[in-house]
Design an enzyme around this catalytic site. Structure first.
Site, PDB file in Angstrom:
ATOM      1  N   SER A 163      -9.814   1.965   2.992  1.00 46.94           N
ATOM      2  CA  SER A 163      -8.911   2.725   2.162  1.00 46.94           C
ATOM      3  C   SER A 163      -7.891   1.868   1.403  1.00 46.94           C
ATOM      4  O   SER A 163      -7.291   2.342   0.439  1.00 46.94           O
ATOM      5  CB  SER A 163      -8.156   3.751   3.001  1.00 46.94           C
TER       6      SER A 163
ATOM      7  N   LYS B  52       0.849  -1.194   0.000  1.00 46.93           N
ATOM      8  CA  LYS B  52       0.000   0.000   0.000  1.00 46.93           C
ATOM      9  C   LYS B  52       0.882   1.241   0.000  1.00 46.93           C
ATOM     10  O   LYS B  52       1.895   1.283   0.704  1.00 46.93           O
ATOM     11  CB  LYS B  52      -0.908  -0.023   1.234  1.00 46.93           C
TER      12      LYS B  52
ATOM     13  N   SER C 282      -9.984  -0.439   7.185  1.00 40.56           N
ATOM     14  CA  SER C 282      -9.390  -0.215   5.863  1.00 40.56           C
ATOM     15  C   SER C 282      -8.694  -1.411   5.245  1.00 40.56           C
ATOM     16  O   SER C 282      -8.338  -1.369   4.068  1.00 40.56           O
ATOM     17  CB  SER C 282      -8.410   0.956   5.915  1.00 40.56           C
TER      18      SER C 282
END
Lengths: 496, 101
Positions: free
Chosen positions: A154, A79, A178
């Site tokens: 997210s 990420k 997330s």
């Protein structure tokens, strides 16, 4: 060219061990898969193919020398919120466009030490603020199961990449769901470790009392394999806890027999998509059939969790994001004096959701409002923790939906921030209470969208929730299904 | 429902709070945010229903305190790696607009 991008960590490790394939071939297949589908999915922000192939070649050499690590040659997508030395780390924000990380996050260092290959950097909501990845400043990531829908957020890029078979596994971060929610939206496994279980050094901070790094994978054993490498105290993160790290890969095989599972009444309520509710209830029945004892429990302060979460998270964010001021790194817009420079830099660098949360967080901490909002939210947080402590007195783990809905349409909720926040109701509680939780597939809607359930456990009981999840997964085949987009890719690649 | 909280919600001055956060907002942004934050603050108002009179606040979930390490010098980040990200610099120092006349 083979179909190595379809492997799991577990199956890939067997192939690599037997010499049936090399790590370079795995990376090549993944790069091929990216080329085939990422134009549609949009999971990746940046891919340094040359470095990934070089790392893979290095891993192959280590194996030949008999020095293979626990994840030797296994590619992992990262990420874009985690620092990898020499690579970008935009956090999905224009304010960090062009930034080059001066160091490796501890989780990245641990992956490297285990021999993993760092594949590329995946998309996210700006500074991890969002539930759909639509707040990325750079691109819209789409759900591989239905390209008109969001992947969740997210860590939407982390989940979309794994679901679309453009990554074997990935790392995400979970501040209020997330990792778990995008995993559920994309039919993957997503683990949020307990607060303190995994180091956050090198994770760009959003809300420091809530943030955790966690893996997104295709199977529960793969999540256990990654946690095994990531877990443990780190001198560079004083909030990491020096608790023993169990042998997760062995512990998860102990089966469902003898476990008591709690069903929190407040998580099975009106307002949840009936197909989600039915799938999770069916999964609970299956757990019972596998030998678990099921009982109803109550977490009475659940209705206040979203309010408490959005006060605490934004308060912490407003302080954490003060560092983006145009002085030391990132974008700068010049001004007459520093105050003007800060204001202009942040105006241009941050997107609407980040600005909204900074203002809300500054407000709830400001003089005259601190007690009414922030302090009160922290007290409600205590009550939420106490609810869980009482529930775990009677059971080993709790089962609940991950989200009240399945993946929704791109653009459907962007105009109404509060509606977007309310979708986090079943996930924020684990962060507020510091618990661990794992999301895993438990069905599909009639329209073919994945449904996720989560198993929540007490702090530092990851082996317990993974054990429940693994036993369920072994008895079902939801995790073996693939989005149509992947099937097309597989057949065309075989023909080619 | 009349409460101190909804008065607070009505009172939020987005322009002023944004200034505290060193964030310039356009007039359109300010107006949109004013409406959105009033709605969000009205929602969080429900925390007022909870009896928190004898409750200790939780700052974070794991009670770890006073984590110490030996006070020893150790290498920091490489200067060149750090300074390559500086928007403006001279001689390995960050340049900013003049602060004092």
């Amino acid at each position: 060219m083979g179909n190595l991008h379809l492997e799991t960590i577990e199956s890939l490790q067997a192939k690599l061990r037997e010499g049936a394939c090399s790590s370079v071939e795995v990376v090549q297949d993944l790069l091929g898969a990216m080329e085939a589908v990422d134009g549609q999915v949009g999971a990746y922000l940046s891919v340094d193919a040359e470095t990934a192939l070089a790392e893979a070649a290095e891993a192959d050499r280590r194996r030949a020398d008999g020095k293979a690590g626990a994840l030797n040659g296994v590619p992992v997508a990262i990420k874009d919120v985690l620092n990898v030395k020499g690579q970008p780390c935009t956090c999905g924000s224009k304010i960090l466009e062009g930034f080059v990380s001066p160091y490796d996050a501890t989780v990245v260092k641990r992956l490297r030490e285990a021999g993993a290959v760092l594949l590329g950097r995946v998309n996210m909501d700006e500074f991890a603020m969002g539930s759909s990845t639509e707040n990325s400043a750079f691109r819209t990531t789409r759900n591989p199961w239905d390209l008109s829908r969001v992947p969740g957020g997210s860590s939407g890029g982390s989940a979309a990449a794994v679901a679309a078979r453009e990554a074997i596994a990935s790392l995400g971060s979970d501040t209020g769901g997330s990792v778990r929610q995008p995993a559920a939206f994309c039919g993957c496994v997503g683990l949020k470790p307990s607060y303190g279980r995994v180091s956050r050094y090198g994770l760009t901070a959003y809300a420091s009392s809530l943030d955790q790094v966690g893996p997104v994978t295709r199977t529960v054993s793969d999540a256990a394999a990654l946690l095994q490498v990531l877990a443990g105290a780190d001198p560079m993160d004083s909030t990491s806890v020096d608790a023993p790290v169990p042998d997760y890969r062995e512990e998860i095989k102990l089966g469902m027999e003898g476990l008591t599972l709690g069903l929190p009444a407040e998580y099975f309520v009106e307002g949840t998509d009936p197909e989600v509710d039915a799938a999770v209830r069916a999964a609970v029945a299956q757990c019972e059939a596998l030998g678990a004892t099921v009982r109803e429990v109550s977490l009475p302060h659940t209705p206040y969790a979203i309010a408490a979460y959005y006060i605490i998270a934004t308060a912490e964010a407003s302080a954490n994001l003060a560092r983006f001021d145009g002085v030391r790194y990132g974008r700068r817009v010049e001004g007459q004096d520093p105050i003007e420079m800060y204001g202009r830099t942040r105006a241009e660098g941050f997107g609407p959701e980040v600005k909204r949360r900074i203002v809300l967080g500054t407000y709830v901490l400001s003089s005259g409002y601190y007690d009414a909002y922030y302090l009160r939210a922290q007290k409600v947080r205590t009550l939420i923790r106490d609810d869980f402590a009482a529930a775990f007195g009677d059971c080993h783990a709790l089962i609940a939906p991950v989200s009240p809905t399945v993946a929704y349409g791109v653009g459907e909720k962007t105009g109404d921030p509060l509606q977007m926040y309310l979708g986090d109701i079943f996930t924020v509680t684990a962060n507020l209470a510091g618990l661990c939780g794992v999301a895993l597939p438990c069905g599909f809607t009639a329209g073919g969208l994945p449904i996720g359930m989560q198993v929540l456990g007490p702090a530092f009981a990851e082996e317990q929730i993974l054990r429940v999840a693994h036993a369920y997964e072994e008895a079902t085949d939801w995790h073996t299904r693939r989005p149509a987009l992947v099937e097309e890719t597989v057949s065309s690649r075989q023909e080619g | 429902m009349a409460s101190g909280f909804s008065e607070h919600a009505d009172q939020i001055d987005v322009g002023y709070v944004a200034h505290l956060a060193r964030l310039q907002l356009s007039e359109e942004e300010r107006a949109a945010m004013q409406a959105q934050l009033e709605q969000i603050l009205a929602y969080v108002d429900q925390l007022k229903e909870v009896d928190v009179s004898d409750v200790t606040p939780t700052a974070h979930a794991v009670p770890v305190a006073n984590v110490l390490r030996p006070d020893e010098a150790r290498p920091g980040l490489d200067t060149a790696d750090v300074m390559r990200n500086a928007p403006r610099q001279r001689d390995d120092q960050f340049l900013v607009p003049k602060i004092v006349e």
